[in-house]
Design an enzyme around this catalytic site. Structure first.
Site, PDB file in Angstrom:
ATOM      1  N   ARG A 136     -13.262  14.215   5.561  1.00  0.00           N
ATOM      2  CA  ARG A 136     -11.903  14.728   5.835  1.00  0.00           C
ATOM      3  C   ARG A 136     -11.350  15.461   4.621  1.00  0.00           C
ATOM      4  NH1 ARG A 136      -8.743   9.588   7.016  1.00  0.00           N
ATOM      5  NH2 ARG A 136      -6.961  10.984   7.146  1.00  0.00           N
ATOM      6  N   LYS A 178      -8.862  -0.832   6.412  1.00  0.00           N
ATOM      7  CA  LYS A 178      -9.127  -1.391   5.078  1.00  0.00           C
ATOM      8  C   LYS A 178      -8.211  -2.581   4.785  1.00  0.00           C
ATOM      9  CE  LYS A 178      -8.839   2.758   3.375  1.00  0.00           C
ATOM     10  NZ  LYS A 178      -8.853   4.065   2.766  1.00  0.00           N
ATOM     11  N   SER A 205      -7.551   4.660   9.084  1.00  0.00           N
ATOM     12  CA  SER A 205      -8.223   4.554   7.782  1.00  0.00           C
ATOM     13  C   SER A 205      -7.570   3.461   6.931  1.00  0.00           C
ATOM     14  CB  SER A 205      -8.136   5.924   7.080  1.00  0.00           C
ATOM     15  OG  SER A 205      -8.350   5.815   5.698  1.00  0.00           O
ATOM     16  N   HIS A 218       0.853  -1.184   0.000  1.00  0.00           N
ATOM     17  CA  HIS A 218       0.000   0.000   0.000  1.00  0.00           C
ATOM     18  C   HIS A 218       0.889   1.233   0.000  1.00  0.00           C
ATOM     19  CE1 HIS A 218      -3.735   2.195   0.718  1.00  0.00           C
ATOM     20  NE2 HIS A 218      -2.961   3.034   1.380  1.00  0.00           N
ATOM     21  N   ASP A 261     -15.080   4.315   6.914  1.00  0.00           N
ATOM     22  CA  ASP A 261     -13.936   5.065   6.359  1.00  0.00           C
ATOM     23  C   ASP A 261     -14.362   5.837   5.118  1.00  0.00           C
ATOM     24  OD1 ASP A 261     -11.047   5.731   6.093  1.00  0.00           O
ATOM     25  OD2 ASP A 261     -11.339   4.708   4.182  1.00  0.00           O
TER      26      ASP A 261
HETATM   27  N1  URA Z   1      -5.230   6.908   2.264  1.00  0.00           N
HETATM   28  C1  URA Z   1      -6.252   6.387   2.958  1.00  0.00           C
HETATM   29  O1  URA Z   1      -6.810   5.370   2.565  1.00  0.00           O
HETATM   30  N2  URA Z   1      -6.654   6.998   4.077  1.00  0.00           N
HETATM   31  C2  URA Z   1      -6.089   8.120   4.540  1.00  0.00           C
HETATM   32  O2  URA Z   1      -6.500   8.614   5.569  1.00  0.00           O
HETATM   33  C3  URA Z   1      -5.028   8.667   3.816  1.00  0.00           C
HETATM   34  C4  URA Z   1      -4.609   8.029   2.668  1.00  0.00           C
END
Ligand code: URA
Length: 422
Positions: A168, A187, A183, A82, A161
């Site tokens: 956000r 995931k 966040s 990621h 999220d």
């Molecule tokens: N990527 C995400 O999935 N969440 C965040 O808060 C920042 C970057």
């Protein structure tokens, strides 16, 4: 319990309880807590932070807001990567087939891009016919059969999220290590990751601008990962300048192919080899050196590219139909000197304005649009040299192309990988 007391507590820099965090997540999801109240709480979190226990609770209740993917039918632990997002970051397109070609399964869920940063799903959707919306069964079958699939994450993967991130994004509350960590990690846990390599981008084109905050974020994510039985490694990498030369969707697929076919080397190739090596090392439980040997072999012999083609075909993409329908312009310099900066953030914004990205979620993308950076840091430029090549179908008259710096002296070469934290 009520939201105003909870906002007041965080405003006064007090610690929220597990029950209070549960109350916030469940009531925001069912609309009992309003956007304006949630924005206020998020800003208090940005300003005052959260401790480890608050972050654990936040991650847990975000995770519980939706479904979890069960990857156990694959009979093996997958490897995942990621990136926290940057400009020209097409590493997933290169690393995933490279890792799968080494016998480590990659079952990956990715997202669309927003603002100046790109998203893997947009890059894949730039390939005509490519289907990023497989059912869970199709997704798992493909991973079983060819070792690799990348799809867009389902609506019900951490819905809390999705709702909070959208808020956000428009309330200046993205840049908080606690919020970013919960966040991303909720995931990753929900999508079944076990062996995870996180690439935390640091610099002007990244969410995180400084190394100290990146280290803080890495340590929080590693703690969350370990508590959830993950093997996790964080790389802190440079995003002051873009990664590779191409920015924009088709252009990035083309650059990924150039790396996979050994037509190109440089920092992008180096970072992909490092990420892939860590993924293979975790996935096969072998040393870094053994993993690196396999990764380098599979890149050189074309096995990684063969896997890439197999993956594109399995998801119905047709590379022969991928053509750029855009006007091409060259941006030349009228000065001379060493190229000492190519600002990643400004390039990302320019690329978005050329049509390659979205300002708002609803905007459509022009897959042909983007920028090729023709020079690298410390190249000496003479008047009339081409610095960028621009691809766009938009009117370019009001755009600002003056986003690079020339100096009399070269600079110390920018560091690609700042730090590796395990
Ligand atoms: N990527 C995400 O999935 N969440 C965040 O808060 C920042 C970057």
């Amino acid at each position: 319990m009520n939201i105003i007391d909870i906002i007041t507590k965080k405003k006064n820099n007090e610690v929220l309880t597990d029950e209070e965090i549960k109350f916030v997540i469940t009531n925001y999801l069912n609309d009992n807590i309003k956007d304006y109240q949630m924005s206020s709480l998020l800003m208090a979190i940005v300003l005052n932070g959260m401790n480890e226990y608050e972050i654990d609770s936040l991650t847990k209740y975000m995770l519980e807001s939706g479904d979890r993917i069960d990857l156990s039918p694959l009979g093996t632990k997958v490897a995942d990567k990621h990136s926290t997002g940057g400009v020209g970051d097409k590493t997933t397109l290169i690393v995933s087939p490279l890792v799968a070609s080494c016998g480590v399964k990659v079952a990956k869920m990715s997202g669309h891009g927003l603002g100046h940063t790109g998203g893997t799903i947009d890059k894949l959707e730039a390939i005509p016919g490519f289907n990023t919306n497989l059912s869970e069964e199709e997704f798992l079958n493909q991973v079983k059969n060819i070792g690799l699939s990348i799809i867009t994450s389902s609506k019900n993967l951490v819905p809390a999220d999705k709702k909070i991130y959208a808020l956000r994004d428009v309330t200046g509350t993205v840049e908080s290590p606690a919020l970013i960590a919960s966040s991303i990690m909720s995931k990753k846990i929900a999508s079944g990751s076990h062996n995870l390599v996180l690439d935390i981008k640091v610099g002007s084109g990244a969410l995180i601008k400084d190394l100290k905050t990146a280290e803080e974020l890495a340590n929080i994510m590693i703690k969350i990962g370990k508590k959830n039985n993950m093997n996790i490694i964080c790389l802190l990498t440079n995003m002051d300048i873009p990664l590779g030369n191409n920015i924009g969707n088709i252009l990035e697929v083309e650059e990924a192919i150039a790396i996979l076919t050994n037509k190109k080397d440089g920092p992008l190739q180096k970072l992909c080899i490092t990420i892939a090596t860590y993924m293979v090392s975790l996935g096969l439980n072998i040393s870094y050196e053994e993993a690196e040997k396999q990764v380098l072999d599979n890149l050189k012999t074309g096995k990684a590219y063969t896997k890439f083609l197999e993956f594109i075909k399995a998801q119905h993409g047709d590379l022969s139909k991928m053509v750029k329908n855009a006007q091409v312009y060259q941006v030349k310099t009228n000065k001379q000197g060493y190229l000492t900066n190519i600002d990643a953030y400004k390039l990302g914004r320019l690329s978005m304005e050329l049509g390659a990205g979205r300002e708002n979620k609803e905007d459509t993308i022009d897959y042909s649009a983007g920028i090729i950076v023709n020079k690298k840091i410390n190249d000496y430029l003479n008047v009339g040299d081409v610095v960028y090549t621009i691809y766009t179908n938009k009117d370019i008259n009001n755009l600002n192309f003056d986003i690079f710096t020339l100096s009399n002296e070269p600079i110390n070469a920018p560091q690609l990988i700042h730090e590796i934290i395990k």
